[in-house]
Motif scaffolding. Structure first.
Motif, PDB file in Angstrom:
ATOM      1  N   GLN A 174       0.871  -1.260   0.080  1.00 15.67           N
ATOM      2  CA  GLN A 174       0.203   0.050   0.088  1.00 15.67           C
ATOM      3  C   GLN A 174       0.774   1.342  -0.069  1.00 15.67           C
ATOM      4  O   GLN A 174       0.121   2.308  -0.035  1.00 15.67           O
ATOM      5  CB  GLN A 174      -0.812  -0.167   1.104  1.00 15.67           C
ATOM      6  N   ASP A 175       1.989   1.015   0.247  1.00 16.70           N
ATOM      7  CA  ASP A 175       3.051   2.352   0.329  1.00 16.70           C
ATOM      8  C   ASP A 175       3.156   2.780  -1.161  1.00 16.70           C
ATOM      9  O   ASP A 175       3.345   2.266  -2.123  1.00 16.70           O
ATOM     10  CB  ASP A 175       4.384   1.932   0.961  1.00 16.70           C
ATOM     11  N   ASP A 176       3.245   4.304  -1.034  1.00 16.09           N
ATOM     12  CA  ASP A 176       3.415   5.230  -2.288  1.00 16.09           C
ATOM     13  C   ASP A 176       4.722   5.657  -2.059  1.00 16.09           C
ATOM     14  O   ASP A 176       5.136   6.815  -1.660  1.00 16.09           O
ATOM     15  CB  ASP A 176       2.442   6.207  -2.395  1.00 16.09           C
ATOM     16  N   ASP A 177       5.609   4.811  -2.798  1.00 14.94           N
ATOM     17  CA  ASP A 177       7.250   5.089  -2.620  1.00 14.94           C
ATOM     18  C   ASP A 177       7.584   5.210  -3.935  1.00 14.94           C
ATOM     19  O   ASP A 177       7.818   4.199  -4.783  1.00 14.94           O
ATOM     20  CB  ASP A 177       7.994   3.958  -1.950  1.00 14.94           C
ATOM     21  N   PRO A 178       8.359   6.247  -4.360  1.00 15.69           N
ATOM     22  CA  PRO A 178       8.895   6.480  -5.786  1.00 15.69           C
ATOM     23  C   PRO A 178      10.037   5.477  -6.037  1.00 15.69           C
ATOM     24  O   PRO A 178      10.317   5.067  -7.043  1.00 15.69           O
ATOM     25  CB  PRO A 178       9.336   8.038  -5.613  1.00 15.69           C
ATOM     26  N   GLU A 179      10.884   5.342  -4.873  1.00 16.97           N
ATOM     27  CA  GLU A 179      11.835   4.296  -4.836  1.00 16.97           C
ATOM     28  C   GLU A 179      11.570   3.008  -5.322  1.00 16.97           C
ATOM     29  O   GLU A 179      11.988   2.032  -6.072  1.00 16.97           O
ATOM     30  CB  GLU A 179      12.856   4.380  -3.636  1.00 16.97           C
TER      31      GLU A 179
END
Length: 665
Positions: A553-558
């Motif tokens: 669920q995380d919105d992580d660009p990396e």
């Protein structure tokens, strides 16, 4: 239950019913008849009588109507599950109830002559060993002996051995009687013909068949019994071919001997009289390969049910030994023929066998071209503790040719192939073709500390110079095409971490890229099968990682950037798998890999190019042209490659048409 009640719902049963209740109450315990015999009734019969008696008592206390009300209320409070009718189960239940009824009517009567030692009584599936004397029942005169195992009654002196309820069976009445006896007990049973030799399941026959229709008296002395867990029916379609195994001491481990395993055992053979005719003790054990006809087949069949360290008695009927003795060598002989007036049909023998060792032998390829024999057990469980996946392993290995010339010895301090230090062993990564295929396949089946001898034909040894030992004592050309033998010890191994186990995104992408480049290098070196295995494993792990990240669920660009890179690597692996399949002429597999990529990315030029190549190889000209044209349309930089392939397709099609026309001239 056969109950008859008075008319009009009388509160009390009829006099006949009260008499029946009293009879059933008496029958619920041991009852002796006028001649002193005791009825044999199973627990099921007895519990059924008590149940019926309790129902009768309830009816007497409450009256018929109250009794029926109780039943109705009880039924209404119970939700019964629907049971599918089963003809086989119903037939079995009917036979059991019929047998119980006949036993309750005195089909088998028992008189105890000598009490037993109070030991555990046999049960269904138990092995029983007993002496018997069969007489024809008569009230007018003393019964005459028909057949006996006792010498004093004209028999051979050899006791009978059966498994209750399994294999070729004895009379059912005798089985029922034996279930009521304890070891050492002597009892007499009067058995009706339907429970004697006329029972449909009885395989035992009298020498005088005319007596089988009569009421018979069995005088039985129960010598020994073994529980069902220690009794095994090895073989025996007929009574004369019966072979039984009785476990005396339990073994250990999980492996049973089977071809092509090797076994080491001690054996003592005794004839029906208990006289030893063969002996091979632990100081002079027998060692042989299973399936090599080194011993009678019936004994080998029994050994396949044993574990290392187990000691067992193998009871053999003469028919089984007669058929097996012709196949066997003199390693374990059959018993000598009976002398005198003894009948050969009554003589059996017993082999006491102790399985001292089980040497695992594996036909790794199933063709006999690669055989692995374990000489020293390791530490661990198969296959959990085996280097099945590509691992970094350390081995000690001694290789020699069929003539006995040593060409590789990692324990040798100088010039024997040691890589690090003096005799430190050989450390390498599996799956890179650094050792011969046969050696690597065998190492994957080993646990740490195990030592095995691997015999390989040239097909799985040194076909070329790519997997030669680091410093062979022989010229490399001398090893090519030779059958070899390796004595290899798996010292240790390190399992690589799988991609889903890596938590750091940077470590994950770096490891995936490294493994893809490693597979690419194998492909360039022509090690297609090794490269294919690397690509398949990497693609499988990449799919698992991407599936895990998709549910995050995380919105992580990396993480998004890493997923994009991993997705590209997955597509690249599948396209490279298609290339591996093309190299091996596995065109259906190549098409499958290309189609998977195009399902994910319908406009992938390289996937279209690879599929067009495959379609060209299987003479699918029009679909191939369509793929090359679409590739050039999607990526104009590939126009030159598309033109070259279109020209090739036209040329091959023209040649194929000309060839077809030439066949009809």
């Amino acid at each position: 239950d056969g109950t008859t009640w008075g008319r009009g719902g009388d509160a009390h049963p009829a006099p006949a019913r009260r008499s029946a209740i009293r009879r059933k109450l008496r029958a619920s315990g041991p009852r002796r008849t006028r001649n002193g015999s005791q009825r044999i009734a199973s627990d099921r019969i007895r519990s059924g009588l008590i149940w019926q008696t309790e129902r009768g008592a309830m009816a007497m206390a409450t009256g018929f109507r109250g009794f029926m009300d109780q039943i109705a209320n009880k039924k209404s409070s119970i939700v019964e599950e629907h049971v599918q009718p089963c003809i086989e189960h119903g037939d079995k239940q009917f036979k059991q109830r019929k047998e119980q009824a006949e036993l309750a009517q005195g089909a088998v009567m028992k008189v105890v002559h000598k009490e037993g030692d109070g030991g555990e009584k046999p049960d269904d599936g138990s092995l029983v060993k007993f002496h018997y004397t069969i007489r024809k029942h008569s009230f007018a005169q003393s019964p005459s002996v028909i057949q006996s195992s006792l010498r004093s009654e004209g028999g051979s002196g050899v006791p009978e051995v059966f498994v209750v309820g399994k294999g070729p069976r004895m009379p059912r009445g005798l089985e029922v009687g034996l279930l009521s006896m304890s070891p050492g007990e002597v009892s007499a049973f009067t058995v009706k013909p339907s429970f004697g030799f006329k029972h449909p399941d009885c395989a035992w026959r009298l020498s005088d068949s005319s007596c089988e229709d009569a009421v018979l008296e069995f005088e039985i002395e129960l010598l020994d019994t073994a529980p069902s867990t220690a009794a095994t029916l090895v073989s025996g379609e007929t009574l004369n071919e019966l072979v039984l195994k009785q476990t005396v001491k339990d073994g250990c481990g999980w492996e049973n001997p089977r071809p092509p395993y090797k076994v080491v055992l001690s054996c003592v053979g005794r004839d029906g009289q208990g006289v030893v005719f063969f002996e091979a003790d632990a100081n002079r054990p027998l060692e042989f390969s299973c399936g090599a006809n080194a011993i009678p087949q019936v004994i080998e069949d029994a050994i396949t049910f044993m574990f290392k360290g187990e000691r067992a008695l193998i009871h053999c009927r003469p028919g089984a030994l007669t058929s097996a003795s012709a196949e066997a060598t003199s390693m374990i002989p059959a018993p000598p023929a009976p002398s005198g007036d003894a009948s050969g049909d009554c003589i059996a023998c017993c082999y006491e066998v102790e399985l001292l060792d089980v040497i695992q032998v594996r036909d790794v390829t199933g063709t006999g071209e690669l055989m692995k024999m374990r000489t020293t057990e390791g530490d661990g469980d198969f296959p959990v503790d085996c280097p099945i996946v590509d691992c970094v392993v350390t081995i000690q290995c001694k290789g020699k040719t069929k003539s006995g010339k040593v060409f590789w010895d990692t324990r040798a301090p100088h010039g024997g192939g040691a890589v690090e230090g003096e005799g430190d062993g050989f450390t390498f990564e599996m799956g890179l073709g650094l050792v011969p295929e046969g050696l690597e396949m065998s190492i994957k089946l080993m646990v740490p500390g195990e030592t095995s001898v691997v015999q390989s034909t040239s097909k799985f040894a040194y076909l070329d110079t790519t997997a030669m030992p680091p410093s062979a004592a022989l010229e490399r050309e001398d090893l090519m095409g030779e059958d070899v033998e390796w004595e290899v010890t798996l010292v240790s191994f390190v399992k690589p971490k799988q991609l889903p186990e890596l938590e750091e995104v940077g470590e994950l992408t770096a490891e995936a890229t490294r493994r893809k480049e490693q597979a690419n290098q194998l492909f360039k070196e022509g090690k297609i099968s090794h490269a294919q295995a690397k690509y398949e494993l990497l693609a499988k792990e990449l799919k698992s990682v991407l599936d895990m990240h998709m549910h995050a669920q995380d919105d992580d660009p990396e993480l998004d950037a890493a997923n994009s890179l991993l997705d590209d690597l997955q597509v690249s692996c599948m396209l490279n798998l298609a290339a591996c399949a093309q190299k091996q002429s596995l065109y259906n597999d190549a098409l499958r890999h290309c189609n998977k990529v195009l399902q994910m990315r319908p406009s992938h030029p390289k996937a279209l190019y690879r599929r067009g190549q495959t379609l060209t190889s299987i003479s699918e000209w029009d679909p191939a042209r369509a793929d090359f044209r679409k590739m050039a349309e999607l990526d104009p930089s590939t126009q030159q490659d598309a033109d070259l392939m279109l020209a090739k397709v036209n040329r091959l099609e023209k040649a194929a048409v000309a060839s077809e026309r030439g066949q009809f001239k």
